[in-house]
Design an enzyme around this catalytic site. Sequence first.
Site, mmCIF file in Angstrom:
data_model
loop_
_atom_site.group_PDB
_atom_site.id
_atom_site.type_symbol
_atom_site.label_atom_id
_atom_site.label_comp_id
_atom_site.label_asym_id
_atom_site.label_seq_id
_atom_site.Cartn_x
_atom_site.Cartn_y
_atom_site.Cartn_z
ATOM 1 C CG HIS A 210 -0.442 -0.190 2.645
ATOM 2 N ND1 HIS A 210 -0.780 1.175 3.019
ATOM 3 C CD2 HIS A 210 -0.340 -1.019 3.495
ATOM 4 C CE1 HIS A 210 -0.244 1.267 4.372
ATOM 5 N NE2 HIS A 210 0.563 0.093 4.620
ATOM 6 C CB CYS A 334 -2.617 11.684 21.289
ATOM 7 S SG CYS A 334 -3.806 12.292 22.385
HETATM 8 C C1 LIG Z 1 8.776 2.529 8.282
HETATM 9 C C2 LIG Z 1 7.446 0.939 7.729
HETATM 10 N N1 LIG Z 1 7.706 -0.297 7.994
HETATM 11 C C3 LIG Z 1 6.736 -0.508 8.115
HETATM 12 C C4 LIG Z 1 5.275 0.146 8.172
HETATM 13 C C5 LIG Z 1 4.434 -1.292 8.539
HETATM 14 O O1 LIG Z 1 3.801 -1.911 7.494
HETATM 15 P P1 LIG Z 1 2.027 -2.342 7.030
HETATM 16 O O2 LIG Z 1 1.225 -0.861 7.582
HETATM 17 O O3 LIG Z 1 2.378 -2.951 5.191
HETATM 18 O O4 LIG Z 1 2.230 -3.252 8.112
HETATM 19 C C6 LIG Z 1 5.398 0.807 7.866
HETATM 20 C C7 LIG Z 1 4.491 1.417 7.879
HETATM 21 O O5 LIG Z 1 3.878 3.550 7.958
HETATM 22 C C8 LIG Z 1 6.328 2.272 7.481
HETATM 23 O O6 LIG Z 1 6.603 2.983 7.002
#
Ligand SMILES: Cc1ncc(COP(=O)(O)O)c(C=O)c1O
Length: 408
Positions: A210, A334
Amino acid sequence: MTTQSAPAPRPVYLDNNATTRVDERVVAAMLPFFTEQFGNPSSMHAFGAHVGGAVKQAREQVQALLGAAHDHEIVFTSGGTESDNAALASALEANSGRTEIVTSIVEHPAILAKCEHLEKTRGAKVHVIPVDKQGRLDLDAYRKALSDKTAIVSIMWANNETGTINPVAELAEMAKDVGALFHTDAVQAVGKVPIDLKSTAIDMLSLSGHKLHGPKGIGALYIRRGVRFKSQSKGGHQERGRRAGTENVPGIVGLGCAAELARTTLGADMARIAALRDRLEKGLLQRIGSCFITGDPMSRLPNTCNIAFEYIEGEAILLLLNREGIAASSGSACTSGSLEPSHVMRALGVPYTAAHGATRFSFSRDSTDADVDQVIAVMPGIIARLRELSPFWSNGAADTQSFQPTYA
Ligand SMILES: Cc1ncc(COP(=O)(O)O)c(C=O)c1O
């Protein structure tokens, strides 16, 4: 008398590090796999075989985006969090003599919370490496933490809040020298910077659909051939025994398509996006005083801009931006009723007076010049209005004496 409400502002989405819009071509590629091509890829019959072929194609598309040597090195998961968790847990299980993890203070909670859990449940020792003011890893501390006890190093390719990019290829070589596995959370880097895993010593890499215009709830873990891996889910033999459970076929096909699109458009997209990001930063810094860019200006994701506005709350900025139809994100979280700056802003040592007002604008290939114009048009007014209300800002000047920092 009739009253006319003001027209709704044009929506501007600049929160692409949180999630991206699914590309129409990705949706089109996925749709047949809900209906006509619904077979289980493990089935022996024709329904299964066709679907199995689509899963294989998606694996090759992800392989190509990562520059991996073999498609079997790609294991489909539910996303970045699962990939991160699995990499750490497997490394401890598979390397019985080694009990230590080396990671950084600015990792995503998918890494930091899992490390804490492994400390409590498996007795792992975790070394958390600090960063400097720009979010760059302390290389001396990193070197000192590595030893023959290190089971795995996990250092993110790029930070989600600031966009700071780590020299992961170099860090992986250093880990290899002590015989440790090297994992990188590349959730924010994949599709934004060129990656060629074949030419590095990186053993494992996490990505998430995503974040690159693919669907939510699908991701992958790259596991270099030859790396011992212990599956964290038990049951079936899917993904060559590395992730049990019937495959999310539409998600996998969607991720494959998103990977293909990212690979073929990355160069042109990112040059255009970096120009938008730079224009936004210049426009805001020219018009608004007492603010600065956080992160490493020399080594940063092309799509990420994080500006700390002093003497105001990020949450308030987001609310007023939202009224103007603009979606961004703040560095505050928060927690327990108080607005504390994020662990990343604290790790960079961003002064308390500014960490609260850190605001992230993150771009994607959907972003336009008009988006940048709209933010530049409204932001100076929003900041001026909030500073007027700030108890620490009077007559255009900050009362720095009044601040009570809660952290060093
Ligand atoms: C650096 C990083 N690692 C891991 C994740 C987690 O990924 P997922 O939403 O596919 O579990 C995110 C999501 O924001 C992220 O920015």
